[in-house]
Design a protein around this motif. Structure first.
Motif, PDB file in Angstrom:
ATOM      1  N   TRP A 129       0.858  -1.170   0.000  1.00 41.24           N
ATOM      2  CA  TRP A 129       0.000   0.000   0.000  1.00 41.24           C
ATOM      3  C   TRP A 129       0.899   1.225   0.000  1.00 41.24           C
ATOM      4  O   TRP A 129       1.794   1.338   0.821  1.00 41.24           O
ATOM      5  N   GLY A 130       0.646   2.144  -0.928  1.00 40.16           N
ATOM      6  CA  GLY A 130       1.423   3.376  -1.023  1.00 40.16           C
ATOM      7  C   GLY A 130       1.580   3.784  -2.464  1.00 40.16           C
ATOM      8  O   GLY A 130       2.000   2.981  -3.286  1.00 40.16           O
ATOM      9  N   ASP A 131       1.230   5.057  -2.781  1.00 39.16           N
ATOM     10  CA  ASP A 131       1.321   5.502  -4.168  1.00 39.16           C
ATOM     11  C   ASP A 131       1.541   7.007  -4.329  1.00 39.16           C
ATOM     12  O   ASP A 131       1.704   7.476  -5.432  1.00 39.16           O
ATOM     13  N   SER A 132       1.540   7.769  -3.234  1.00 39.40           N
ATOM     14  CA  SER A 132       1.597   9.230  -3.348  1.00 39.40           C
ATOM     15  C   SER A 132       3.001   9.808  -3.302  1.00 39.40           C
ATOM     16  O   SER A 132       3.397  10.551  -4.182  1.00 39.40           O
ATOM     17  N   ILE A 133       3.730   9.481  -2.240  1.00 38.96           N
ATOM     18  CA  ILE A 133       5.069  10.053  -2.074  1.00 38.96           C
ATOM     19  C   ILE A 133       6.034   8.983  -1.588  1.00 38.96           C
ATOM     20  O   ILE A 133       5.634   8.004  -0.963  1.00 38.96           O
ATOM     21  N   SER A 134       7.298   9.223  -1.854  1.00 36.52           N
ATOM     22  CA  SER A 134       8.350   8.331  -1.385  1.00 36.52           C
ATOM     23  C   SER A 134       9.035   8.989  -0.194  1.00 36.52           C
ATOM     24  O   SER A 134       9.339  10.185  -0.230  1.00 36.52           O
ATOM     25  N   TRP A 135       9.263   8.228   0.860  1.00 32.15           N
ATOM     26  CA  TRP A 135       9.882   8.751   2.072  1.00 32.15           C
ATOM     27  C   TRP A 135      10.661   7.631   2.731  1.00 32.15           C
ATOM     28  O   TRP A 135      10.315   6.471   2.614  1.00 32.15           O
ATOM     29  N   GLU A 136      11.712   8.007   3.456  1.00 30.80           N
ATOM     30  CA  GLU A 136      12.513   7.001   4.156  1.00 30.80           C
ATOM     31  C   GLU A 136      11.929   6.747   5.539  1.00 30.80           C
ATOM     32  O   GLU A 136      11.623   7.677   6.281  1.00 30.80           O
ATOM     33  N   ILE A 137      11.793   5.474   5.866  1.00 22.34           N
ATOM     34  CA  ILE A 137      11.304   5.070   7.178  1.00 22.34           C
ATOM     35  C   ILE A 137      12.164   3.905   7.655  1.00 22.34           C
ATOM     36  O   ILE A 137      12.325   2.919   6.934  1.00 22.34           O
ATOM     37  N   GLU A 138      12.756   4.090   8.828  1.00 18.02           N
ATOM     38  CA  GLU A 138      13.625   3.052   9.395  1.00 18.02           C
ATOM     39  C   GLU A 138      14.692   2.593   8.393  1.00 18.02           C
ATOM     40  O   GLU A 138      14.990   1.413   8.273  1.00 18.02           O
ATOM     41  N   GLY A 139      15.259   3.549   7.641  1.00 17.59           N
ATOM     42  CA  GLY A 139      16.327   3.244   6.692  1.00 17.59           C
ATOM     43  C   GLY A 139      15.875   2.637   5.378  1.00 17.59           C
ATOM     44  O   GLY A 139      16.697   2.273   4.549  1.00 17.59           O
ATOM     45  N   GLN A 140      14.576   2.546   5.144  1.00 20.45           N
ATOM     46  CA  GLN A 140      14.042   1.982   3.898  1.00 20.45           C
ATOM     47  C   GLN A 140      13.213   3.037   3.163  1.00 20.45           C
ATOM     48  O   GLN A 140      12.413   3.724   3.783  1.00 20.45           O
ATOM     49  N   LYS A 141      13.403   3.157   1.845  1.00 15.35           N
ATOM     50  CA  LYS A 141      12.572   4.040   1.024  1.00 15.35           C
ATOM     51  C   LYS A 141      11.262   3.320   0.741  1.00 15.35           C
ATOM     52  O   LYS A 141      11.250   2.198   0.263  1.00 15.35           O
TER      53      LYS A 141
END
Length: 146
Positions: free
Chosen positions: A109-121
């Motif tokens: 799930w995810g389609d709007s923006i890319s962001w780093e979370i816990e070292g993962q894009k």
């Protein structure tokens, strides 16, 4: 029933508003206390996630705890089994972004923006919360078709 220690904290906060700036949890705990529950509402949104997918999923969130903060917080991961619901954040901002993936890797799930979370894009999807949910629980369901 609220304990004496909680009552003492509330009394201290009334006399000294900075008392509850120690932690976000205490601030939110204090903000939910009102002298007249029928006329006052908390200004926060309580974000919950629900797994309506038959697969086990991991969920992350990107949010601002308050409207005036400049920095977004990306945090995760919450593991949810089928039909499980978890509280993941409190915010005063009506916009949150979420991301999720199934443990077997077949659903994301995810389609709007890319962001780093816990070292993962990761890709996040946007949720704009209706003002009618202010002061109450807002649940984001995760469903899958396979």
């Amino acid at each position: 029933m609220i304990g004496a220690s909680h009552d003492a904290k509330v009394a201290a906060a009334v006399e000294n508003p900075t008392y509850f700036r120690k932690s976000r949890r205490e601030v939110l705990e204090f903000s939910s206390v009102s002298s007249s529950p029928s006329t006052m509402r908390s200004s926060t949104y309580s974000i919950h996630i629900e797994n309506k997918c038959h697969k086990t999923i991991w969920v992350g969130i990107l949010y601002k705890p308050t409207d005036d903060e400049q920095n977004w917080i990306a945090t995760g991961w919450w593991k949810l089994h089928h039909r499980e619901i978890k509280h993941i954040a409190n915010t005063k901002n009506r916009i949150v972004y979420l991301t999720a993936y199934s443990t077997d890797g077949t659903a994301t799930w995810g389609d709007s923006i890319s962001w780093e979370i816990e070292g993962q894009k990761k890709m996040f999807f946007k949720r704009e919360i209706s003002a009618s949910h202010q002061g109450s629980k807002y649940t984001v369901p995760f469903t899958c078709s396979t």
